[in-house]
Design a protein around this motif. Structure first.
Motif, PDB file in Angstrom:
ATOM      1  N   UNK A 152       0.745  -1.299  -0.052  1.00 22.38           N
ATOM      2  CA  UNK A 152       0.008  -0.006   0.055  1.00 22.38           C
ATOM      3  C   UNK A 152       0.891   1.274  -0.112  1.00 22.38           C
ATOM      4  N   UNK A 153       1.902   1.373   0.777  1.00 24.94           N
ATOM      5  CA  UNK A 153       2.749   2.605   0.741  1.00 24.94           C
ATOM      6  C   UNK A 153       3.317   2.898  -0.459  1.00 24.94           C
ATOM      7  N   UNK A 154       3.810   1.815  -1.022  1.00 31.22           N
ATOM      8  CA  UNK A 154       4.543   2.065  -2.393  1.00 31.22           C
ATOM      9  C   UNK A 154       3.718   2.408  -3.338  1.00 31.22           C
ATOM     10  N   UNK A 155       2.530   1.773  -3.432  1.00 32.16           N
ATOM     11  CA  UNK A 155       1.195   2.198  -4.358  1.00 32.16           C
ATOM     12  C   UNK A 155       1.007   3.486  -4.188  1.00 32.16           C
ATOM     13  N   UNK A 156       0.633   3.822  -2.951  1.00 27.07           N
ATOM     14  CA  UNK A 156       0.330   5.341  -2.696  1.00 27.07           C
ATOM     15  C   UNK A 156       1.239   6.286  -3.165  1.00 27.07           C
ATOM     16  N   UNK A 157       2.594   6.009  -2.939  1.00 26.73           N
ATOM     17  CA  UNK A 157       3.843   7.015  -3.247  1.00 26.73           C
ATOM     18  C   UNK A 157       3.797   6.903  -4.800  1.00 26.73           C
ATOM     19  N   UNK A 158       3.628   5.936  -5.599  1.00 25.70           N
ATOM     20  CA  UNK A 158       3.624   5.859  -7.009  1.00 25.70           C
ATOM     21  C   UNK A 158       2.377   6.748  -7.591  1.00 25.70           C
ATOM     22  N   UNK A 159       1.509   6.580  -7.056  1.00 30.58           N
ATOM     23  CA  UNK A 159       0.110   7.278  -7.540  1.00 30.58           C
ATOM     24  C   UNK A 159       0.310   8.978  -7.151  1.00 30.58           C
ATOM     25  N   UNK A 160       0.920   9.335  -6.038  1.00 34.44           N
ATOM     26  CA  UNK A 160       1.492  10.724  -5.777  1.00 34.44           C
ATOM     27  C   UNK A 160       2.262  11.053  -6.649  1.00 34.44           C
ATOM     28  N   UNK A 161       3.440  10.415  -7.051  1.00 39.17           N
ATOM     29  CA  UNK A 161       4.369  10.716  -7.720  1.00 39.17           C
ATOM     30  C   UNK A 161       4.144  11.128  -9.241  1.00 39.17           C
ATOM     31  N   UNK A 162       2.878  10.360  -9.647  1.00 38.87           N
ATOM     32  CA  UNK A 162       2.559  10.462 -11.158  1.00 38.87           C
ATOM     33  C   UNK A 162       1.686  11.629 -11.113  1.00 38.87           C
ATOM     34  N   UNK A 163       1.134  12.231 -10.251  1.00 33.99           N
ATOM     35  CA  UNK A 163       0.451  13.352 -10.130  1.00 33.99           C
ATOM     36  C   UNK A 163      -0.801  13.674 -10.884  1.00 33.99           C
ATOM     37  N   UNK A 164      -1.319  12.728 -11.715  1.00 29.90           N
ATOM     38  CA  UNK A 164      -2.518  12.708 -12.523  1.00 29.90           C
ATOM     39  C   UNK A 164      -3.778  12.199 -11.805  1.00 29.90           C
ATOM     40  N   UNK A 165      -3.560  11.357 -10.949  1.00 29.45           N
ATOM     41  CA  UNK A 165      -4.828  10.878 -10.307  1.00 29.45           C
ATOM     42  C   UNK A 165      -4.703  10.770  -8.694  1.00 29.45           C
ATOM     43  N   UNK A 166      -5.795  10.638  -8.141  1.00 28.09           N
ATOM     44  CA  UNK A 166      -6.058  10.585  -6.623  1.00 28.09           C
ATOM     45  C   UNK A 166      -6.128   9.181  -6.101  1.00 28.09           C
ATOM     46  N   UNK A 167      -5.792   8.675  -5.207  1.00 25.98           N
ATOM     47  CA  UNK A 167      -5.961   7.345  -4.874  1.00 25.98           C
ATOM     48  C   UNK A 167      -7.264   7.104  -4.170  1.00 25.98           C
ATOM     49  N   UNK A 168      -8.012   6.437  -4.337  1.00 22.86           N
ATOM     50  CA  UNK A 168      -9.244   5.843  -3.738  1.00 22.86           C
ATOM     51  C   UNK A 168      -9.069   4.598  -3.134  1.00 22.86           C
ATOM     52  N   UNK A 169      -9.147   4.439  -1.904  1.00 22.52           N
ATOM     53  CA  UNK A 169      -8.828   3.201  -1.328  1.00 22.52           C
ATOM     54  C   UNK A 169     -10.269   2.578  -0.778  1.00 22.52           C
ATOM     55  N   UNK A 170     -10.636   1.418  -1.191  1.00 25.01           N
ATOM     56  CA  UNK A 170     -11.944   0.716  -0.730  1.00 25.01           C
ATOM     57  C   UNK A 170     -11.138  -0.429   0.227  1.00 25.01           C
ATOM     58  N   UNK A 171     -11.409  -0.319   1.259  1.00 25.95           N
ATOM     59  CA  UNK A 171     -10.781  -1.410   2.377  1.00 25.95           C
ATOM     60  C   UNK A 171     -12.043  -2.148   2.973  1.00 25.95           C
TER      61      UNK A 171
END
Length: 94
Positions: free
Chosen positions: A19-38
């Motif tokens: 999860x941490x690595x995936x959230x960092x990848x989304x943030x660095x890409x800067x085009x989309x925000x993460x939606x987590x359904x847990x």
């Protein structure tokens, strides 16, 4: 329960360890925000200990307009994510 989450071309099923690595990848890409359904509740615990502005929808004062404004301004000023925890709230998909 996993069938309740709609599948799209941008969705991915990941484990808590990634999860941490995936959230960092989304943030660095800067085009989309993460939606987590847990559905397990583990991500809530993980995010609670991260550096973010967390709003809890079932706490009486957290969704006041002033509290939301301060959270968003803090996110913009310091580059921190805003997390809205819906707890056990059921979200219906169209």
């Amino acid at each position: 329960l996993a069938d309740l989450v709609p599948k799209t071309e941008h969705s991915a099923r990941i484990g808590l360890r990634m999860l941490a690595d995936s959230l960092d990848e989304v943030r660095k890409a800067g085009k989309r925000q993460a939606l987590i359904i847990d559905l397990s509740g583990n991500a809530q615990t993980f995010l609670r200990y991260r550096d973010n502005n967390m709003l809890v929808s079932y706490k009486p004062g957290d969704l006041d307009p002033e509290r939301i404004r301060v959270a968003v301004l803090g996110a913009l000023r310091f580059g921190k994510p805003v997390v809205v925890d819906n707890g056990d709230l059921v979200v219906e998909w169209p």
